[in-house]
Enzyme design. Structure first.
Site, short mmCIF file in Angstrom:
data_model
loop_
_atom_site.label_atom_id
_atom_site.label_comp_id
_atom_site.label_asym_id
_atom_site.label_seq_id
_atom_site.Cartn_x
_atom_site.Cartn_y
_atom_site.Cartn_z
N MET A 1 40.24 39.82 101.57
CA MET A 1 41.48 39.64 101.02
C MET A 1 42.70 40.45 100.48
SD MET A 1 42.04 37.38 103.36
CE MET A 1 41.19 36.34 104.52
N CYS A 2 44.45 40.25 100.00
CA CYS A 2 44.32 41.67 99.40
C CYS A 2 45.66 41.21 99.30
CB CYS A 2 44.42 43.22 100.08
SG CYS A 2 42.74 43.32 101.00
N GLY A 3 45.89 41.58 98.11
CA GLY A 3 47.77 41.72 98.38
C GLY A 3 48.25 43.35 98.64
N ARG B 1 46.31 39.60 93.09
CA ARG B 1 45.45 39.91 94.30
C ARG B 1 44.71 40.22 94.88
NH1 ARG B 1 48.70 35.75 97.14
NH2 ARG B 1 47.62 36.24 98.56
N ASP C 1 42.10 34.94 97.83
CA ASP C 1 43.37 35.80 96.81
C ASP C 1 44.67 34.96 96.49
OD1 ASP C 1 43.92 35.54 99.71
OD2 ASP C 1 44.40 37.48 99.57
#
Lengths: 262, 472, 241
Positions: A1-3, A32, B217
């Site tokens: 998961m990330c930005g 993030r 996140d």
């Protein structure tokens, strides 16, 4: 998961400021993805081989993701240049180290990673680059059937460098492009081929595209003005962009392909 | 078609007992008939009934000449367990490393919840709410109460959140990782329905994803919200069903968890699909080592707590789980058994004649009432009952029926559960002392060997009598 | 402002507002300052810059104005307060609200008013996917359009959509009711359009009035509610399980 963050300039008004704009966007999604970061910058000025000024990093043209090293730029196509940097560690320090704010260009992707199922190395950082046309991809989310697609690609002789799920999507898209799909068709096909949650931003030498999975469980916001279009995971990543007050801001619909071409 | 006696001899087949493991054994035939009857998947309570490698497949290497034991009863062996001290103003402090897992009021009767809360308080440990919110009885009975934040958010509210001693964000549970809660209509009575804002009597099927975040996140932001709402006073736990344990523990930590709760596939449930219970997740034995190693690799063994659950029964199980990296264990099915689950009788205090003077009879004075016939009416028997989902629990543990629920005396029940937890704690310290440890948390993987190759591979400890760890 | 010592709070006397500058404050400091305010107090948060978790967990009847875009969960898990966002809001605006009002003077991202037990969430622009998911008695009013799966699993409460509704409206609804002024792109499993009664007109009208929507004619809304066919296990619906 990330930005994720992506920026596409519709004209050259902000070409010199592209890096500064992207640096602000990267900062907005830094929390993030604290594990690693990466950017891909496309420029349309021909024959500008852009060797990164990162201390101690040897240039290895055409070899993305040497662990612990930034990836220098390679010409993507005649009349266009692509520079990719990917590193493990704090995204904001990364941006400072590669001098992101001072870089010019016409289109860029940026990514901050919170690793889900694969290792934290430079080779596992986004953006992933694939195919003859050096298609670039960043992903917020996770795929649920990438292993099968990876095996199918391997059967076609397309070998991914890492076990990262997002890398499979980059190579799969490149394979669809090589098979003759235009980018919109390839991305539409991706939404029915890949399971899982994804907001994807994709760039090529002349295009910028965004697509989300049918359930759309990962965030995405698009902002568009006469001069630029941007996609980000969080609104705060848009805040430094010039002319935001007059931008059309919307969330991309699930399964819709949004594409801008220069 | 002509009969082929050379292929089929009915007389011979009838004379031979079927093999113990048979593709189409009697259980399988019954399962096929059940599906044919229902037109849907079978649903039941309890946990996995199949044999999987478990803590019985491990042995402790207690002291003799190379190491020396501590004296039982005389030399100290600490059991105190602290969670959340890094970020929370009010960390959770437990006297024993054995806690009670989340089980809902709805799945359990109010008396059962109260008894568990009382028992936990008596032995200085925590109990946990479930899918459906916090009851006042449970709050007042529990010294340390962990409040679950589940995908359904049934009964979730900021007042109870602030009244809790910790919050546990539930991503999944061992009996059904990836699935949502379930409560069949016969248990959705007026009070349960009211607490969950559901119509009375619906077959409740809870969500399997949280409504306002997906992925670590976004969980990071959610955890910050919960810390803000609770003024950074209480620890935040994240509970996962044991599947991709290494990844999930790392991501729970990345999102900001103070404690990671890993529930193995033997974890129980009040009701879920049989296919989930028997065919998803990994055994607790494998999960605990993966989780412990993930925290060790992150260098967070002392900062982030690890609770494991799923099929813990004895102090030996506790000691082995701690040796493999857990800071505490959590129990669901076992305390219910202590309350009377699957017993042929229930126990009640004698009702004195109306005109008699108070006798001051102790809690241990009771009358036993046989309810075997009621198990039979459910199509089961004491010792084999997994009919929690029906709400017809003959001993008043997993029911919302007033008459049945009244069979469980919360005071008597609490005494039995507290006795059981104390016995577990004593077994744990006894074994830890015998390993030369002055704190149960100093048990380590090197104190263990395995009886089977499977357990050796899962726990990553040597096969007994060898220095061989499969895969190493 | 003894209670706010250590923060950068100042008082805007013309507006009788306490002003907290988020450019110089952590989220934790700002929320602690808001929680310390007495009933009836007014506060303004300057420079929110899309920050998450602003004005969450409030318990008193204070008025909080967020002067710009807010991030995730603004006003979440709150009671009694009035929270105004002068700009767009991120995921889960007013999530699990118990009472009071959260108003967004812009667009709201996903899961607006998720699991809200009470109170009113107003979105003056559009709301994205899954608005009103798992709603538990609260009210949600969206002036513009709502995205896919609005009111997914909504249990109780009322949703008013001033514009159009996306696909899968009311999927797996329980007892919540949805009123849509514009078009409906598609209904979800177990949702159906029902006849509008006088009581519905009154309810939609009251919600429109509370939200300040004068573009919604309560006589001309579409009522969507549950078919209730998923309330009990039924083989015919195996695909929905």
């Amino acid at each position: 998961m990330c930005g994720i963050a992506g920026l596409h300039l519709k004209d050259h008004t902000y070409r010199e400021r592209l890096g500064a704009m992207v640096a602000g966007m990267l900062r907005g999604v830094a929390r993030r993805g604290p594990d690693s970061a990466g950017v891909a910058i496309h420029d349309d000025v021909p024959d500008v081989p852009d060797v990164p000024d990162v201390p101690g990093v040897p240039g290895v043209p055409g070899v993305p993701g040497v662990p612990g090293q930034a990836v220098p730029g390679v010409p993507a196509a005649p009349g266009a240049g692509l520079t990719v940097f990917r590193e493990v560690g704090d995204p904001e320090e990364f941006a400072a180290r590669i001098g992101l704010a001072g870089r010019a260009g016409v289109r860029a992707l940026a990514h901050t990673r919170m690793a889900t199922e694969s290792a934290v190395t430079a080779a596992h950082c986004h953006p992933f680059v694939a195919g003859e046309e050096r298609l670039c991809l960043v992903h917020n989310g996770s795929f649920a059937n990438h292993a099968t697609i990876r095996r199918r690609l391997a059967g076609l002789g397309i070998i991914t460098e890492t076990d990262n799920d997002s890398e499979v999507a980059a190579h799969w898209l490149a394979a669809r492009r090589a098979a003759g799909d235009d980018l919109t068709t390839a991305l539409r096909r991706l939404t029915t081929t890949f399971d899982g949650f994804f907001t994807l931003a994709v760039t090529t030498a002349d295009s910028f595209a965004v697509v989300r999975d049918p359930i759309a469980c990962k965030p995405a916001i698009i902002a568009e003005t006469d001069h630029w279009v941007a996609v980000v995971s969080e609104y705060q990543a848009l805040l430094g962009l010039p002319g935001l007050a007059d931008a059309v801001v919307f969330e991309p619909e699930p399964e819709e392909v949004y594409l801008w071409a220069s | 078609m002509t009969h082929r006696p050379d292929l089929i001899d009915p007389g011979r087949l009838a004379a031979e007992a079927p093999p113990a493991h048979h593709t189409f054994g009697p259980d399988v035939l019954a399962g096929i008939r059940e599906r044919a009857e229902l037109g849907r998947y079978p649903i039941r309570g309890w946990g996995a009934r199949r044999a999987v490698p478990d803590f019985d497949d491990l042995l402790l290497l207690t002291a003799s000449a190379s190491r020396y034991p501590l004296e039982g009863y005389r030399e100290r062996c600490d059991t105190r367990t602290v969670f959340g001290a890094r970020r929370a103003a009010r960390p959770v402090v437990l006297d024993i490393p054995i806690t009670i897992a989340g089980m809902s009021f709805g799945s359990l009767s109010a008396n059962a919840k109260e008894a568990l809360g009382r028992a936990a308080s008596m032995v200085g440990t925590s109990t946990t709410t479930g899918d459906g919110g916090m009851t006042p009885e449970e709050r007042s009975a529990s010294r340390t109460l962990v409040y679950q934040c589940l995908p359904s958010r049934y009964g979730f509210n900021p007042t109870d959140l602030r009244a809790a001693d910790a919050v546990e964000i539930v991503l999944g549970q061992g009996a059904k990782p990836g699935g949502g809660g379930m409560l069949l209509g016969q248990k959705v009575g007026a009070r349960v329905a009211g607490m969950r804002t559901l119509p009375e009597g619906v077959d409740q099927r809870s969500a399997s994803r949280h409504p306002d975040w997906t992925g670590p996140d976004d969980l990071k932001i959610k955890i910050e919200e919960i810390r803000e709402v609770t003024d950074w006073q209480i620890p935040v736990y994240v509970k996962v069903g044991a599947t991709r344990v290494d990844h999930d523990v790392r991501l729970a930590v990345a999102a900001g968890a103070d404690v990671v709760v890993v529930d193995g596939m033997q974890g129980g449930t009040g009701a879920t699909q049989d296919a989930f219970i028997e065919h998803t997740g990994i055994p607790t034995l494998a999960a605990v080592r993966l989780a412990g190693d993930a925290l060790a690799d992150l260098g967070l063994t002392t900062d982030v707590g690890l609770i494991v659950s799923g099929g813990i029964r004895t102090g030996a199980d506790v000691a082995k789980a701690l040796a493999l990296g857990a800071d505490a264990v959590s129990l669901g099915v076992a305390p219910l058994v202590a309350l009377g689950c699957n017993a042929p009788t229930y126990r009640r205090r004698p009702v004195p004649p109306p005109d008699s003077a108070p006798t001051g009879a102790s809690d241990s004075a009771y009358v036993e009432v046989d309810v075997s016939a009621e198990y039979a009416a459910l199509g089961t028997a004491p010792g084999h009952c997994v009919h929690c989902h029906t709400g017809r629990c003959p001993v008043g543990v997993t029911t919302q029926d007033d008459t049945l629920a009244a069979r469980l005396d919360p005071v008597l029940g609490a005494t039995r559960v507290a006795n059981y937890l104390r016995a577990l704690a004593m077994e744990t310290t006894m074994l830890a002392r015998a390993c030369g440890k002055s704190d149960v948390h100093r048990l380590e993987p090197e104190d263990l060997v395995a009886l089977t190759v499977e357990a050796a591979a899962m726990a990553r400890v040597p096969l007994a009598g060898t220095d061989w760890i499969p895969g190493r | 402002m003894g209670e706010l010592s250590g923060t950068t709070a100042v008082v805007d006397e013309a507006r009788d507002e306490i002003v907290l500058d988020l450019a110089a404050m952590s989220t934790r400091e700002a929320n602690a300052a808001l929680r310390s305010l007495p009933d009836g107090a007014r506060a303004r948060l300057d420079n929110p810059a899309g920050r998450h978790n602003l004005a969450v967990g409030l318990t008193r009847a204070v008025h909080v104005r967020i002067a710009g875009p807010a991030g995730y969960y603004v006003g979440g898990l709150g009671a009694a307060a009035e929270v105004d966002v002068d700009g767009p809001a991120g995921w889960g605006v007013g999530e699990n609200l118990m009472s009071g009002t959260v108003r967004v003077r812009g667009a709201a991202s996903q899961s607006a008013a998720a699991s809200a037990h009470g109170g009113l969430v107003v979105v003056e622009g559009d709301a994205s996917l899954r608005a009103g998911i798992s709603l538990k008695g609260g009210q949600l009013a969206v002036a513009g359009d709502v995205g896919r799966s609005c009111a997914f699993l909504a249990q109780a409460g009322t949703i008013l959509v001033g514009g159009d509704a996306g696909e899968a409206l009311g999927d797996s609804l329980y007892e919540a009711v949805i009123y849509v002024a514009g078009r409906i792109r598609g209904l979800g499993t177990d949702a159906r359009v029902e006849d509008l009664t006088e009581a519905d007109v009154a309810a939609a009208g009251a919600l429109a009035a509370a939200a300040g929507f004068d573009h919604v004619d309560p006589q001309n809304v579409t009522r969507v509610a549950s078919v209730r066919s998923l309330y009990h296990f039924d083989t015919a619906h195996h695909g929905a399980y």
